[in-house]
Scaffold this motif. Structure first.
Motif, PDB file in Angstrom:
ATOM      1  N   HIS A  31      46.313  41.116  43.155  1.00 28.82           N
ATOM      2  CA  HIS A  31      46.808  41.303  44.510  1.00 28.82           C
ATOM      3  C   HIS A  31      46.931  39.927  45.164  1.00 28.82           C
ATOM      4  CE1 HIS A  31      42.643  40.618  45.660  1.00 28.82           C
ATOM      5  NE2 HIS A  31      42.261  41.669  44.938  1.00 28.82           N
ATOM      6  N   ASP A  32      47.287  39.910  46.445  1.00 25.37           N
ATOM      7  CA  ASP A  32      47.530  38.634  47.119  1.00 25.37           C
ATOM      8  C   ASP A  32      46.294  37.750  47.158  1.00 25.37           C
ATOM      9  OD1 ASP A  32      50.170  39.244  47.543  1.00 25.37           O
ATOM     10  OD2 ASP A  32      49.917  39.849  49.639  1.00 25.37           O
ATOM     11  N   GLY A  33      45.111  38.351  47.137  1.00 26.58           N
ATOM     12  CA  GLY A  33      43.900  37.545  47.097  1.00 26.58           C
ATOM     13  C   GLY A  33      43.808  36.724  45.829  1.00 26.58           C
ATOM     14  N   HIS A  34      44.145  37.327  44.688  1.00 21.78           N
ATOM     15  CA  HIS A  34      44.174  36.575  43.435  1.00 21.78           C
ATOM     16  C   HIS A  34      45.234  35.478  43.481  1.00 21.78           C
ATOM     17  CE1 HIS A  34      42.539  40.523  41.846  1.00 21.78           C
ATOM     18  NE2 HIS A  34      41.681  39.670  41.335  1.00 21.78           N
ATOM     19  N   LEU A  35      46.394  35.809  44.038  1.00 20.29           N
ATOM     20  CA  LEU A  35      47.475  34.828  44.070  1.00 20.29           C
ATOM     21  C   LEU A  35      47.115  33.639  44.959  1.00 20.29           C
ATOM     22  CD1 LEU A  35      50.594  37.172  44.164  1.00 20.29           C
ATOM     23  CD2 LEU A  35      49.321  36.282  42.197  1.00 20.29           C
ATOM     24  N   ALA A  36      46.307  33.886  45.996  1.00 20.74           N
ATOM     25  CA  ALA A  36      45.821  32.774  46.811  1.00 20.74           C
ATOM     26  C   ALA A  36      44.953  31.826  45.987  1.00 20.74           C
ATOM     27  CB  ALA A  36      45.042  33.305  48.015  1.00 20.74           C
ATOM     28  N   LEU A  37      44.198  32.376  45.037  1.00 20.02           N
ATOM     29  CA  LEU A  37      43.397  31.527  44.148  1.00 20.02           C
ATOM     30  C   LEU A  37      44.298  30.688  43.247  1.00 20.02           C
ATOM     31  CD1 LEU A  37      40.623  34.055  42.984  1.00 20.02           C
ATOM     32  CD2 LEU A  37      40.681  32.629  45.044  1.00 20.02           C
ATOM     33  N   ILE A  38      45.402  31.273  42.786  1.00 22.53           N
ATOM     34  CA  ILE A  38      46.360  30.524  41.966  1.00 22.53           C
ATOM     35  C   ILE A  38      46.984  29.404  42.780  1.00 22.53           C
ATOM     36  CG2 ILE A  38      48.515  30.661  40.661  1.00 22.53           C
ATOM     37  CD1 ILE A  38      46.202  32.025  39.251  1.00 22.53           C
ATOM     38  N   HIS A  39      47.353  29.691  44.024  1.00 23.36           N
ATOM     39  CA  HIS A  39      47.936  28.652  44.884  1.00 23.36           C
ATOM     40  C   HIS A  39      46.939  27.521  45.119  1.00 23.36           C
ATOM     41  CE1 HIS A  39      51.414  31.073  45.390  1.00 23.36           C
ATOM     42  NE2 HIS A  39      50.877  31.952  46.224  1.00 23.36           N
ATOM     43  N   ARG A  40      45.662  27.878  45.317  1.00 22.29           N
ATOM     44  CA  ARG A  40      44.631  26.844  45.490  1.00 22.29           C
ATOM     45  C   ARG A  40      44.479  26.019  44.216  1.00 22.29           C
ATOM     46  NH1 ARG A  40      42.535  22.785  47.725  1.00 22.29           N
ATOM     47  NH2 ARG A  40      40.258  22.611  47.656  1.00 22.29           N
ATOM     48  N   ALA A  41      44.529  26.672  43.066  1.00 20.74           N
ATOM     49  CA  ALA A  41      44.452  25.946  41.795  1.00 20.74           C
ATOM     50  C   ALA A  41      45.634  25.000  41.641  1.00 20.74           C
ATOM     51  CB  ALA A  41      44.406  26.939  40.639  1.00 20.74           C
TER      52      ALA A  41
END
Length: 291
Positions: A31-41
């Protein structure tokens, strides 16, 4: 994005990269929470040429005998699309036989004073399963940094401590909890909620926000005490119960070690965090707010 299913291919591919990866381990159903982690990475990787690597693996070791391992949503095709659009470079998606070719007799057992409280009290062995799979994934990916969400507050602390005590050369970054417009923390298990339950799920963050406001007010007028904290916890539990939830805990703890605060801690303004876990219908949700 390259999708890799075997350890041999993963190691060969990462050896050819110009820098060590930045890693985001997940269980999928993104979900968008996981994708926020990808963006931070992606931000952490910068212009160094370091690849962003995500993993998807539903880890049997961290599920109890009556939990939802068999029914946990597997949405690989959609997850691949989401990771690709978010700028992930590599997805490592091993089978269970690939990651655990033999029964996992060697396990990482975190200290009981942190692992057997809160979530660990209600889910015995959970953090041993988490620590074991994360340590194994760290060994395989060999990242320079890894990103985890703060929604799993206790998990983040256990992983940070594991990396420190094991001497792993990995920077652990915590990413703020991403929330829906009504405040509900994004979670893969939100998909279990009925439409009616979804409208009621915001009650969990509501009680935590109430604790935060009360603690702030009591700090301002110097009335914060162990007794008042216990009263706030009891009131939050009672409110959830009255709304039809089955709460496991609503507790205020020290941010640094998740132990109960002392009188001296409260006097000197020790940073606190409120944490909650409760079932709404058949769905168990967790959340937290730093105070």
């Amino acid at each position: 994005m390259r999708v890799i299913h075997t350890i041999a291919e993963l190691r060969a591919h990462l050896r050819a990269q110009p820098a060590a990866p930045v890693f985001v381990p997940t269980m999928g159903n993104l979900h968008d929470g996981h994708l926020a982690l990808i963006h931070r990475a992606r931000e952490l990787a910068g212009t160094t040429g370091a690849p962003v690597v995500a993993s998807i693996f539903v880890n049997r070791l961290q599920f109890g005998p009556n939990e939802d391992f068999d029914t946990y949503p597997r949405t690989m095709a959609r997850d691949i699309e989401l990771l690709t659009s978010a700028g992930c470079d590599v997805l490592f998606a091993p089978t269970e036989a690939e990651l655990y070719p033999q029964p996992q007799g060697y396990k990482v057992v975190p200290p009981t004073e942190l692992a057997d409280i809160l979530e660990g009290h209600f889910r015995p062995g959970f953090f041993t399963g988490v620590s074991t799979v994360v340590h194994k994934l760290f060994n395989l990916v060999q990242p320079q940094a890894a990103v985890f969400g703060k929604k799993d507050y206790q998990q983040l602390m256990i992983i940070r401590n594991m990396v420190t005590q094991m001497g792993l050369p990995i920077e652990i970054h915590g990413s703020d909890t991403l929330r829906a417009d009504d405040g509900l923390a994004l979670s893969s298990r939100n998909g279990y909620l009925s439409a009616q339950e979804r409208s009621e799920a915001v009650q969990l963050i509501t009680v935590l926000q109430g604790i935060r406001e009360a603690v702030k007010a009591q700090r301002n007028d110097a009335t914060l005490s162990l007794a008042s904290v216990a009263q706030l916890e009891a009131q939050a539990m009672a409110a959830l119960t009255a709304w039809g939830w089955k709460p496991d805990y609503v507790l205020v703890r020290r941010q640094r070690d998740l132990l109960p605060a002392t009188d001296e801690d409260l006097v000197r303004g020790e940073p606190l965090v409120s944490l909650a876990a409760a079932k709404l219908g058949k769905t168990r949700l967790i959340d937290n707010l730093e105070l």
